[in-house]
Design a protein around this motif. Structure first.
Motif, PDB file in Angstrom:
ATOM      1  N   ALA A   1      47.745  42.083  40.732  1.00 55.85           N
ATOM      2  CA  ALA A   1      49.103  41.511  40.678  1.00 55.85           C
ATOM      3  C   ALA A   1      50.071  42.467  39.996  1.00 55.85           C
ATOM      4  CB  ALA A   1      49.063  40.175  39.938  1.00 55.85           C
ATOM      5  N   PHE A   2      49.591  43.234  39.012  1.00 56.24           N
ATOM      6  CA  PHE A   2      50.430  44.180  38.271  1.00 56.24           C
ATOM      7  C   PHE A   2      50.932  45.311  39.168  1.00 56.24           C
ATOM      8  CE2 PHE A   2      50.580  47.896  35.269  1.00 56.24           C
ATOM      9  CZ  PHE A   2      51.741  47.505  34.615  1.00 56.24           C
ATOM     10  N   SER A   3      50.119  45.724  40.140  1.00 55.71           N
ATOM     11  CA  SER A   3      50.505  46.832  41.020  1.00 55.71           C
ATOM     12  C   SER A   3      51.005  46.368  42.380  1.00 55.71           C
ATOM     13  CB  SER A   3      49.312  47.772  41.220  1.00 55.71           C
ATOM     14  OG  SER A   3      48.237  47.087  41.832  1.00 55.71           O
ATOM     15  N   TYR A   4      50.958  45.078  42.648  1.00 57.52           N
ATOM     16  CA  TYR A   4      51.309  44.524  43.961  1.00 57.52           C
ATOM     17  C   TYR A   4      52.812  44.621  44.208  1.00 57.52           C
ATOM     18  CZ  TYR A   4      51.009  41.131  47.823  1.00 57.52           C
ATOM     19  OH  TYR A   4      51.053  40.502  49.037  1.00 57.52           O
ATOM     20  N   ARG A   5      53.209  45.049  45.418  1.00 56.32           N
ATOM     21  CA  ARG A   5      54.625  45.271  45.713  1.00 56.32           C
ATOM     22  C   ARG A   5      55.106  44.484  46.936  1.00 56.32           C
ATOM     23  NH1 ARG A   5      56.694  49.488  42.779  1.00 56.32           N
ATOM     24  NH2 ARG A   5      58.477  49.624  44.180  1.00 56.32           N
ATOM     25  N   GLN A   6      54.367  43.437  47.310  1.00 55.03           N
ATOM     26  CA  GLN A   6      54.796  42.654  48.476  1.00 55.03           C
ATOM     27  C   GLN A   6      55.261  41.270  48.032  1.00 55.03           C
ATOM     28  OE1 GLN A   6      52.228  43.088  51.963  1.00 55.03           O
ATOM     29  NE2 GLN A   6      51.421  45.011  51.143  1.00 55.03           N
TER      30      GLN A   6
ATOM     31  N   PHE B   1      41.462  44.803  48.934  1.00 52.13           N
ATOM     32  CA  PHE B   1      40.803  43.661  49.574  1.00 52.13           C
ATOM     33  C   PHE B   1      41.287  42.331  48.994  1.00 52.13           C
ATOM     34  CE2 PHE B   1      38.204  45.038  46.034  1.00 52.13           C
ATOM     35  CZ  PHE B   1      37.894  43.865  45.385  1.00 52.13           C
ATOM     36  N   LEU B   2      41.855  42.355  47.780  1.00 48.58           N
ATOM     37  CA  LEU B   2      42.353  41.115  47.181  1.00 48.58           C
ATOM     38  C   LEU B   2      43.614  40.608  47.861  1.00 48.58           C
ATOM     39  CD1 LEU B   2      41.817  41.860  43.382  1.00 48.58           C
ATOM     40  CD2 LEU B   2      40.522  40.286  44.805  1.00 48.58           C
ATOM     41  N   HIS B   3      44.199  41.419  48.734  1.00 49.85           N
ATOM     42  CA  HIS B   3      45.433  41.022  49.407  1.00 49.85           C
ATOM     43  C   HIS B   3      45.217  39.845  50.361  1.00 49.85           C
ATOM     44  CE1 HIS B   3      49.374  41.328  51.175  1.00 49.85           C
ATOM     45  NE2 HIS B   3      48.881  41.593  52.370  1.00 49.85           N
TER      46      HIS B   3
ATOM     47  N   LEU C   1      44.392  51.598  39.029  1.00 52.57           N
ATOM     48  CA  LEU C   1      43.248  50.703  39.185  1.00 52.57           C
ATOM     49  C   LEU C   1      43.593  49.508  40.066  1.00 52.57           C
ATOM     50  CD1 LEU C   1      41.767  50.670  35.559  1.00 52.57           C
ATOM     51  CD2 LEU C   1      40.658  51.578  37.611  1.00 52.57           C
ATOM     52  N   GLY C   2      44.787  48.949  39.873  1.00 53.50           N
ATOM     53  CA  GLY C   2      45.200  47.810  40.683  1.00 53.50           C
ATOM     54  C   GLY C   2      45.322  48.155  42.156  1.00 53.50           C
ATOM     55  N   LYS C   3      45.743  49.386  42.439  1.00 60.58           N
ATOM     56  CA  LYS C   3      45.892  49.808  43.837  1.00 60.58           C
ATOM     57  C   LYS C   3      44.547  50.074  44.507  1.00 60.58           C
ATOM     58  CE  LYS C   3      50.490  51.782  43.163  1.00 60.58           C
ATOM     59  NZ  LYS C   3      51.308  53.012  43.063  1.00 60.58           N
TER      60      LYS C   3
END
Length: 512
Positions: free
Chosen positions: A356-361, A306-308, A300-302
């Motif tokens: 934020a939970f799935s973010y990898r940057q 657009f939130l990036h 779901l997080g991925k």
């Protein structure tokens, strides 16, 4: 361990654990017990990741804290519904009175929810089915901590919780059946796994889980004195087994070297082979939890790329602040927005935290999104109540904002070293920035409402403004609090723990 690195750190954590455990044992109500519950879970996390320069201890510490967080939020929901039932802080000695009140006022739905939220954290903390897989992974810490925490004290706390809350559910047959079923399943499955495992710690972990399953059955049947004797006997036995296991293994290695005899080849039936393979694979409990519990949230997080954008993140923060100010400046707006507005705001908070939970940057970007999620949680609760005293929101906001600023400073300091704070790998900066890592750890637990800032009181206050019939809102808030902690600890572990990315530091193999 005398001359090992982290010797003082180990004993400081043990003493903090003892403090939390005393809070639990000596508590007279849920609120005091919850303080100790949080401290104990935090200390478990630190000791599982004690060998912080290795991959597996850090990875398994994160797995354990993910289970712990579900139990924490379950206990918060139990207190939340108990407040709506009794309209006061109930003590354990008054649980019988609370049960009578629920029956007289025909609030059986409340009572059922409260009992479920008692059984769930008890099952998780005592590593009962299907949450058993975290216990052997918790053995990644030093052997002495495994003996004290997961052999004797920590793993039995679920049984203790059921004992303390027994007056509330003692007349509910369905609750007894659920507890007996959980205990029986754990006893059977854990026994099969323990008999097939090849490592001493894993054998002891699953053997202990099987015995605690029997304790669950004893509690449900009302044999409380037998439970206490069983509790003490199992604790002493597992502690002894773990502490003497290095000596036993050393003896067995020498014995096998000098007196080796090849094993006899025996035919094995398909049923035995099936149970053996299931035992070796631990009945896939760990992979099932990852596949069916955590992977859907990551997926779901991925789906929210657009939130990036920094423009969107800035817009969301400003929107949350404006809504917060409008809610206080014009209380009439709150009453006219209706019941759908808080749900929408909580959904935005959940979406931001999922991202934020799935973010990898960039870790800085993820940290900013955790603040945004917290702001929308506060706004959602504000728009759900006709009036909230500003000091009550201030309790939560002060702890979160101070923690955010400290964490932002720490991440900026790390980024100034080589410009790389991405979340796609472990960085291991605790080697070179140990004090910064400790400061960021305090910022992490402060952001989550751990009992080190006023945010701990603020969370309790915010829960009281969600009504007992607002199912969607409370589910959204519970998911936000679970994923918020996991996202924050993930940032801490990725940046400061694990094998160092620079080659001039020693790197342990993943299997170490």
């Amino acid at each position: 361990m005398h001359r090992d690195e982290g010797y003082k750190r180990f004993f400081n954590t043990i003493l903090l654990f003892a403090t939390g455990y005393n809070f639990i044992i000596l508590s007279g109500n849920f609120e005091t017990l919850f303080i100790g519950w949080e401290i104990k879970g935090f200390c478990s996390f630190l000791l599982i990741a004690f060998y912080r320069n290795r991959y597996l201890p850090v990875k398994n510490a994160f797995k354990a804290i993910s289970y712990y967080r579900i139990s924490d939020v379950s206990l918060m929901l139990c207190m939340w519904m108990m407040h709506h039932l009794t309209h006061r802080n109930i003590s354990f000695s008054g649980l019988g009175e609370a049960k009578t009140l629920a029956l007289q006022s025909a609030n059986t739905g409340m009572a059922v929810f409260i009992v479920c939220m008692m059984i769930l954290p008890a099952a998780i903390k005592s590593a009962q089915f299907p949450f058993t897989a975290w216990l052997p992974r918790a053995m990644e810490g030093p052997t002495s901590s495994s003996a004290i925490f997961y052999g004797s004290l920590s793993v039995h706390i679920g049984v203790f919780l059921l004992l303390r809350t027994h007056p509330f559910w003692e007349d509910m047959l369905w609750a007894k059946i659920v507890i007996i079923t959980i205990g029986a399943l754990t006893a059977i499955v854990a026994t099969f796994i323990a008999r097939a495992q090849s490592t001493v710690k894993t054998q002891i972990a699953y053997s202990s889980a099987a015995q605690i399953g029997l304790m669950f059955i004893e509690v449900a049947l009302g044999f409380h004195w037998l439970v206490l004797i069983h509790f003490a006997g199992n604790a002493f036995l597992r502690t002894y087994q773990l502490l003497v296991s290095p000596s036993v293994l050393n003896y067995l290695v020498h014995h096998q070297y000098f007196h080796y005899t090849p094993p006899e080849q025996k035919p094995v039936s398909k049923i035995k082979a099936t149970f053996y393979m299931l035992g070796i694979r631990e009945w896939n409990l760990d992979s099932m939890m990852f596949t069916y519990v955590w992977s859907p949230f990551k997926w779901l997080g991925k789906q929210l790329p657009f939130l990036h954008s920094k423009i969107i993140s800035t817009f969301l923060i400003l929107t949350a602040i404006v809504l917060l100010l409008l809610g206080y400046a014009y209380p009439g707006i709150v009453s006219t927005t209706g019941s759908i507005m808080p749900v929408i705001l909580m959904a935005i908070a959940l979406a931001v935290i999922l991202f934020a939970f799935s973010y990898r940057q960039s870790a800085l970007q993820a940290w900013v999104y955790l603040l945004t999620g917290n702001l929308f949680i506060m706004v959602a609760v504000l728009y759900n109540a006709p009036f909230i005293n500003p000091i009550e929101i201030f309790f939560y906001a002060s702890g979160v904002l101070i923690a955010f600023l400290i964490g932002y400073y720490c991440l900026q300091k790390i980024r100034s070293i080589d410009g790389d704070i991405s979340l796609d790998k472990f960085h291991g900066y605790v080697y070179e920035q140990e004090n910064t890592g400790l400061l960021f750890l305090f910022a992490t637990i402060g952001m989550l409402g751990f009992p080190v800032t006023a945010a701990f009181i603020g969370i309790d206050v915010l829960f009281t403004y969600v009504h007992s019939n607002q199912v969607v809102l409370i589910i959204g808030m519970a998911l936000c609090l679970i994923l918020l902690e996991l996202s924050a600890f993930r940032i801490f572990l990725r940046i400061f723990m694990g094998p160092h990315k620079k080659l001039y530091h020693p790197v342990a193999f993943r299997s170490s």
